[in-house]
Design an enzyme around this catalytic site. Structure first.
Site, short mmCIF file in Angstrom:
data_model
loop_
_atom_site.label_atom_id
_atom_site.label_comp_id
_atom_site.label_asym_id
_atom_site.label_seq_id
_atom_site.Cartn_x
_atom_site.Cartn_y
_atom_site.Cartn_z
N CYS A 1 48.60 42.99 47.96
CA CYS A 1 49.05 43.20 49.33
C CYS A 1 47.99 44.03 50.05
O CYS A 1 47.10 44.59 49.42
CB CYS A 1 50.39 43.95 49.34
SG CYS A 1 50.32 45.57 48.54
N CYS B 1 43.21 46.83 51.66
CA CYS B 1 43.14 46.89 50.20
C CYS B 1 42.60 45.63 49.56
O CYS B 1 42.40 45.61 48.33
CB CYS B 1 44.53 47.20 49.64
SG CYS B 1 45.24 48.73 50.28
#
Length: 475
Positions: free
Chosen positions: A458, A136
């Site tokens: 994250c 991500c």
């Protein structure tokens, strides 16, 4: 780790009054007013390093998978983002410098998607390009890789971005079938061919392999991990639904106010209307959200479809260069890109705690404190993940056991936090989100008359990233 998880259960509940306040007020004028803070620094400029600036950034509308983009390919979206960036900035394609794009779930036909998208956008074949992947935070990695190239003296500017296309993920034949197909190219005699044909008759050969939705190292889905994390930090279902409602409500207000101006229109072949805005923003109410069942830990889990980010198609691109070159070309940059960091932790029990670890690290690195930060832009994978990170930052126990600190770091002021919505509402094309975070941080600094922003996210594998963004003078 069980004893540690038990200890986490005793952490005090964070104060969410500011969260509720920001939800109730939406994007009222007082939230956009200049707040007064006791700053330690007025700029992070230093004679010892180059000033690197964000000139501009764009993204395609982020769409729920299976909608208007469904018949495209990933490089199509990245190409459109690149083309729109070149048009908006007026940059000569031959002067693009270097192209770095991220992607997580790759299309095998375009393994170096950065190259294919660049060529498709009219960037000359003399401009090098490569593709990165870091879950991500892939486009964050694209940006910081380019910054490294600038600091090395190799280039003066680059285009970074990322794309994700969940409408058509690669589905493979089983390994048995792949083996048979490869062996068939070497089969010469009728007997060899018949032996391979007999293997094809086995039902197990025909079971397809879908892209992994679980962590390779732990075999646990991210949603399941988010549910466990929420339980460990005592984040309730109501708190998660309230935060998700906040995200959608603020994103809806930002969209209506025309604040999401990084979105560029995309004309999709076979689709009658031009795609002009994100389609996943859906302000709801607590009653409807509360009616949904657990999505991962059934039946008593707290993570649902409503308080999770959704599968998204989209792409982003940004132009970054030295301040000196920006001045030569007559650009008025949006922001300076300052200190950044990456962190890594246990992918089993701390998979989604990247922001709690990376934000304090990068602020220390920059010589800033929480009070110096005017804008916070955190990636919202799950509402429970965001709230667990906030509780980790508010925990003496977590600081002492995992962050090497004597006491808690402290939590962001929620009146400065993700005020234009986030990944829960706007969408999360894995490799495209990083550029959106940086652009939004820079744009909010302008709108809210701030000086410093911090971006944090994250990523799968127990990874995390944070960056300090500083408003450009006069922007």
């Amino acid at each position: 780790m069980k004893s540690e998880m038990a200890a986490m259960m005793k952490l005090r509940t964070a104060n969410f009054r500011q969260l509720q306040h920001s939800l109730g007020n939406g994007l009222k004028a007082e939230q956009l007013a200049c707040a007064q803070f006791s700053r330690g620094k007025t700029t992070l400029s230093s004679p010892s390093r180059k000033n690197i600036v964000l000139v501009d950034a764009v993204r395609t509308p982020f769409l729920q998978s299976g909608t208007q983009y469904k018949n495209l390919m990933p490089h199509d979206l990245q190409r459109e983002a690149n083309k729109a960036l070149l048009k908006r900035t007026g940059l000569d394609p031959a002067d693009a410098g270097y192209i770095i794009n991220g992607i997580v779930i790759q299309e095998v036909k375009t393994s170096n998607i950065a190259r294919e998208a660049a060529l498709g956008a009219g960037i000359p074949d003399s401009v090098p390009s490569h593709t990165v992947t870091m879950a991500c935070i892939s486009s964050n990695q694209a940006i910081t890789t380019g910054i490294g190239y600038i600091n090395s003296g190799m280039i003066e500017n680059f285009i970074a971005g990322g794309t994700e296309f969940m409408s058509d993920v690669p589905i493979r034949h089983s390994r048995k079938m792949r083996s048979i197909m490869l062996q068939s190219t070497k089969a010469k005699t009728a007997g060899q061919k018949f032996a391979l044909f007999s293997k094809v008759l086995s039902p197990s050969v025909w079971n397809p392999e879908l892209p992994a939705v679980a962590e390779f190292s732990t075999n646990e889905t991210m949603g399941h991990s988010a549910d466990r994390l929420a339980a460990a930090f005592e984040v309730s279902r109501q708190e998660q639904d309230e935060y998700a409602l906040r995200s959608h409500t603020l994103a809806g207000k930002a969209q209506q106010a025309g604040l999401l101006d990084d979105v560029i229109p995309v004309k999709v072949p076979g689709v009658s209307e031009t795609v002009a805005q994100d389609n996943g923003i859906r302000p709801s109410n607590m009653e409807k959200m509360g009616s949904l069942k657990a999505a991962f830990v059934k039946p008593h889990g707290t993570v649902t479809a409503a308080n999770s980010s959704f599968l998204t198609d989209g792409a982003s691109a940004c132009l970054v260069m030295t301040e000196e070159k920006a001045k030569r070309l007559g650009y008025k940059p949006m922001a300076y890109l300052r200190d950044f960091t990456y962190v890594a932790m246990d992918p089993k029990d701390q998979l989604l705690l990247g922001p709690a670890r990376s934000m304090p690290k990068v602020l220390d690195q920059a010589g800033l404190t929480l009070k110096d930060v005017d804008v916070f832009e955190f990636h919202e994978a799950f509402a429970g993940q965001i709230l667990a990170n906030l509780k980790a930052l508010d925990s003496d126990w977590y600081a002492q056991n995992y962050m090497g600190r004597s006491s808690k770091y402290g939590t962001p002021d929620m009146s400065k936090f993700n005020l234009w919505g986030g990944s829960l509402s706007i969408g999360h094309p894995f490799a495209a989100t990083g550029v959106r975070l940086v652009q939004t941080a820079a744009k909010r600094l302008q709108k809210e008359d701030g000086q410093f922003a911090v971006v944090a996210a994250c990523a799968a594998g127990g990874l995390g990233h944070a960056m300090v963004v500083e408003r450009y003078p006069g922007a």
